[in-house]
Design a protein around this motif. Structure first.
Motif, short mmCIF file in Angstrom:
data_model
loop_
_atom_site.label_atom_id
_atom_site.label_comp_id
_atom_site.label_asym_id
_atom_site.label_seq_id
_atom_site.Cartn_x
_atom_site.Cartn_y
_atom_site.Cartn_z
N UNK A 87 0.83 -1.20 0.00
CA UNK A 87 0.00 0.00 0.00
C UNK A 87 0.86 1.26 0.00
N UNK A 88 1.92 1.24 0.78
CA UNK A 88 2.83 2.39 0.81
C UNK A 88 3.46 2.60 -0.56
N UNK A 89 3.78 1.52 -1.24
CA UNK A 89 4.35 1.64 -2.59
C UNK A 89 3.33 2.24 -3.55
N UNK A 90 2.08 1.77 -3.50
CA UNK A 90 1.04 2.32 -4.36
C UNK A 90 0.78 3.78 -4.08
N UNK A 91 0.81 4.15 -2.80
CA UNK A 91 0.63 5.56 -2.41
C UNK A 91 1.74 6.41 -3.02
N UNK A 92 2.96 5.92 -3.00
CA UNK A 92 4.09 6.66 -3.56
C UNK A 92 3.95 6.81 -5.07
N UNK A 93 3.55 5.75 -5.75
CA UNK A 93 3.39 5.82 -7.21
C UNK A 93 2.34 6.86 -7.59
N UNK A 94 1.28 6.97 -6.81
CA UNK A 94 0.19 7.87 -7.14
C UNK A 94 0.52 9.32 -6.77
N UNK A 95 1.10 9.54 -5.62
CA UNK A 95 1.31 10.91 -5.13
C UNK A 95 2.65 11.50 -5.52
N UNK A 96 3.63 10.65 -5.84
CA UNK A 96 4.98 11.14 -6.06
C UNK A 96 5.74 11.38 -4.78
N UNK A 97 5.11 11.14 -3.64
CA UNK A 97 5.76 11.31 -2.34
C UNK A 97 6.29 9.97 -1.85
N UNK A 98 7.09 10.02 -0.83
CA UNK A 98 7.61 8.81 -0.22
C UNK A 98 6.49 8.03 0.45
N UNK A 99 6.49 6.72 0.30
CA UNK A 99 5.59 5.87 1.06
C UNK A 99 6.15 5.63 2.44
N UNK A 100 5.27 5.47 3.43
CA UNK A 100 5.71 5.23 4.81
C UNK A 100 4.97 4.02 5.35
N UNK A 101 5.70 3.07 5.92
CA UNK A 101 5.10 1.88 6.48
C UNK A 101 5.72 1.62 7.85
N UNK A 102 4.92 1.14 8.79
CA UNK A 102 5.43 0.84 10.13
C UNK A 102 4.94 -0.53 10.57
N UNK A 103 5.73 -1.14 11.45
CA UNK A 103 5.39 -2.46 11.97
C UNK A 103 6.02 -2.62 13.34
N UNK A 104 5.45 -3.49 14.12
CA UNK A 104 5.99 -3.77 15.44
C UNK A 104 7.20 -4.68 15.32
N UNK A 105 7.78 -5.02 16.45
CA UNK A 105 8.99 -5.82 16.48
C UNK A 105 8.71 -7.28 16.11
N UNK A 106 9.75 -8.05 15.96
CA UNK A 106 9.62 -9.49 15.71
C UNK A 106 8.90 -9.80 14.41
N UNK A 107 7.81 -10.60 14.47
CA UNK A 107 7.12 -11.01 13.24
C UNK A 107 6.51 -9.84 12.48
#
Length: 605
Positions: A87-107
């Motif tokens: 989703x972050x990649x698709x957002x970047x392709x559409x907006x021209x801005x950097x995509x941002x993704x976050x996740x917790x530790x481990x898995x």
């Protein structure tokens, strides 16, 4: 206090930006270092962060909750971390801005890896934020610990990021964040990863962002003037030119076409480069490489061409027909803004490095001046008559584009979509047989980059997340995701994100109860037939169970009766289950032959 940010228009080269400003409501003091990160994102005009919650990442989620209440960046919860990265990649392709993704530790972090590998392969700028257990717990086998003494997630991300670091003290965070943002935007672009212990994220911060936001995302281009001059000299000594347009040509696609028209050059694209050209152009010869057109192959055969110009081309396997020397030979001039791409064209007679817009502006000036003095170039003849799709390329089985047979011929499906979709439709093509059918039969006059395909890493289910991320942009056109049933089964749950946020994405599942590329790859390569069979599933009913309208299409007549504009105008997604003919062989035979020569006949070999 900073009151404005500057935003990039990626259709204009960095050195020619005229940057607008937008008002911001940034607090005088960020309450935690997590808030500081969010403030930086707001400075860059980023309004969505994609991710999945978890205990260690909670301080960042708290900051995003505070931000959303104040009109700043907000969290979009995916159903799986890999889907969040897509989703972050698709957002970047559409907006021209950097995509941002976050996740917790481990898995949470390890689930991101496939999506991050896709982003680096596609050269998409992305900030990846993962959490760590609190620093005092390092080395004590805490739940989901992923420090250097456990499952070392920073080590795992080392080879799929442009920048990768652990924040071991809160005083490091701002400088490393800035380094990550700048690394993500340097050519070649890609993901930058910062891993932050939860106690660092929640540390009180007295830091106010004190930067010029446009400097963080500025790329530094130095054009090779000597090489440009040498190319201009070469143009004066040749009579016939062929141009290969790669996926990286988007920043200068208008100038490239103007150059092509001034010189009369016949041109082709790679499977991803077709996003940047009008495929109905009379000088277009089709796609070269995977699932390409015979007219594109014929262009490079024989002695018709004096000079081949490849522009914005990574020159990977899929875009070169397995590094075919009809394209890659001493006639080649490779023009690119990434030095790394030149490693795959050592046989070229010239490498021209620099900003593509700048280079082609210079070439156009040179060619225009030469034409004033009577200099002309010859156009290599091609098909004068248009095919059933309105293009001049050679189609493999054009009659099947008009077939009324049921189940639906994939050729007919692609032809129908090509001729009926609104021109501004964003079309996402997922890995598998959809690649082959769309590459060969789905043609568009639009050259704005709305045809989106990710062949670098070839991740199945990429298009599902990417199309959703694109639809989150504030201003976007109709969005269509073309996905095979095998890919859809991998990530069908992400459709509920589109439902939750009322995004009018149309998901079209090519339902043949098979892993089609595996099935046909094995048959074309004379391998054992194994592992491709799927059970019969009503994907429309499956979507209905998730609160999404589902439609089953079993015949061309039902396909024609679909009201796509109405589906694109809905407040929510639609799933269309299209029953296609599983026995139709996709146009990928040349690749299977090439793989067999090199000891493997399966598509992933």
């Amino acid at each position: 206090m900073l009151n404005h940010i500057k935003l990039l228009d990626l259709n204009i080269p960095n050195d020619q930006q005229v940057l607008p400003t937008l008002p911001l409501n940034i607090p005088r003091e960020a309450s935690t270092y997590a808030d500081m990160i969010v403030n930086y994102l707001q400075l860059l005009g980023i309004d969505k962060v994609f991710g999945v919650p978890g205990g260690a990442i909670e301080p960042l989620l708290n900051a995003l909750a505070r931000s959303e209440r104040n009109g700043g960046p907000r969290l979009v919860v995916a159903r799986h971390e890999c889907g969040a990265a897509f989703m972050a990649e698709g957002y970047s392709r559409e907006t021209g801005k950097m995509g941002v993704v976050c996740a917790t530790t481990g898995p949470g972090a390890t689930n991101l890896i496939t999506g991050i590998c896709s982003a680096i392969s596609e050269e998409i700028p992305m900030l990846v934020i993962t959490a760590q257990t609190p620093l005092p717990k390092f080395g004590k086998r805490a739940l989901q610990e992923s420090s250097c003494t456990a499952i070392d997630t920073v080590g795992l991300f080392r080879h799929c990021t442009r920048y990768n670091t652990l924040i071991s003290h809160h005083e490091q965070l701002e400088s490393k964040l800035v380094s990550a943002l700048m690394a993500a935007h340097r050519t070649p672009q890609g993901p930058a990863h910062i891993s932050i212990p939860s106690d660092v994220l929640r540390t009180p911060a007295q830091i106010k962002p004190h930067i010029h936001a446009d400097l963080l995302i500025h790329d530094f281009f130095v054009s090779d003037e000597s090489a440009i001059n040498r190319l201009c000299e070469k143009l004066g000594r040749v009579d016939t030119i062929a141009v290969y347009v790669g996926n990286g040509a988007g920043s200068a696609h208008k100038e490239i076409i103007k150059f092509i028209e001034l010189t009369g050059a016949a041109f082709v694209t790679g499977p991803m480069g077709k996003s940047w050209v009008d495929e109905t152009h009379p000088q277009y010869r089709g796609v070269y490489g995977f699932a390409g057109h015979e007219s594109a192959k014929e262009l490079f055969q024989g002695d018709k061409i004096d000079l081949i110009i490849a522009v914005g081309a990574a020159l990977g396997e899929m875009g070169t027909g397995g590094w075919n020397d009809d394209l890659l030979n001493t006639k080649l001039v490779h023009i690119d803004s990434s030095v790394e791409h030149f490693t795959r064209s050592p046989m070229a007679n010239l490498h021209v490095f620099g900003n593509l817009h700048t280079i082609f502006t210079r070439l156009i000036e040179n060619v225009a001046a030469a034409r004033k003095w009577g200099r002309t170039w010859q156009t290599i003849p091609g098909n004068t008559e248009k095919n059933v799709l309105g293009t001049h390329v050679t189609l493999r089985e054009p009659e099947k584009c008009l077939s009324d047979a049921s189940p639906i011929k994939p050729q007919r499906l692609m032809a129908h979509l090509a001729l009926t979709l609104p021109e501004d439709t964003r079309v996402f093509i997922d890995a598998g047989n959809a690649w082959a059918w769309a590459t060969h039969y789905f043609v568009r006059p639009n050259n704005q980059g709305y045809y989106r395909i990710a062949m670098g890493f070839g991740s199945m289910a990429w298009a599902i997340g990417a199309s959703i991320g694109s639809a989150f942009a504030k201003e976007t056109g109709p969005t269509l995701c073309l996905v095979g049933d095998g890919s859809y089964l991998m990530s069908a749950q992400e459709i509920t994100v589109a439902a939750q946020h009322q995004l009018p994405v149309v998901f079209m599942v090519l339902n043949d109860a098979a892993l089609g590329m595996v099935k046909h790859g094995q048959r074309l390569g004379n391998q054992e037939s194994i592992g491709w069979e799927l059970n019969s599933i009503n994907y429309a009913a499956m979507a209905e169970a998730m609160g999404v309208e589902g439609i089953v299409i079993t015949s061309p007549q039902e396909l024609v009766e679909l009201d796509m504009p109405a589906l694109f105008a809905k407040n929510g997604p639609t799933l269309i289950d299209v029953r296609i003919d599983r026995d139709e062989v996709p146009p990928m035979g040349d690749r299977i032959k090439g793989l067999a020569i090199n000891g493997s006949a399966t598509p992933g070999g």
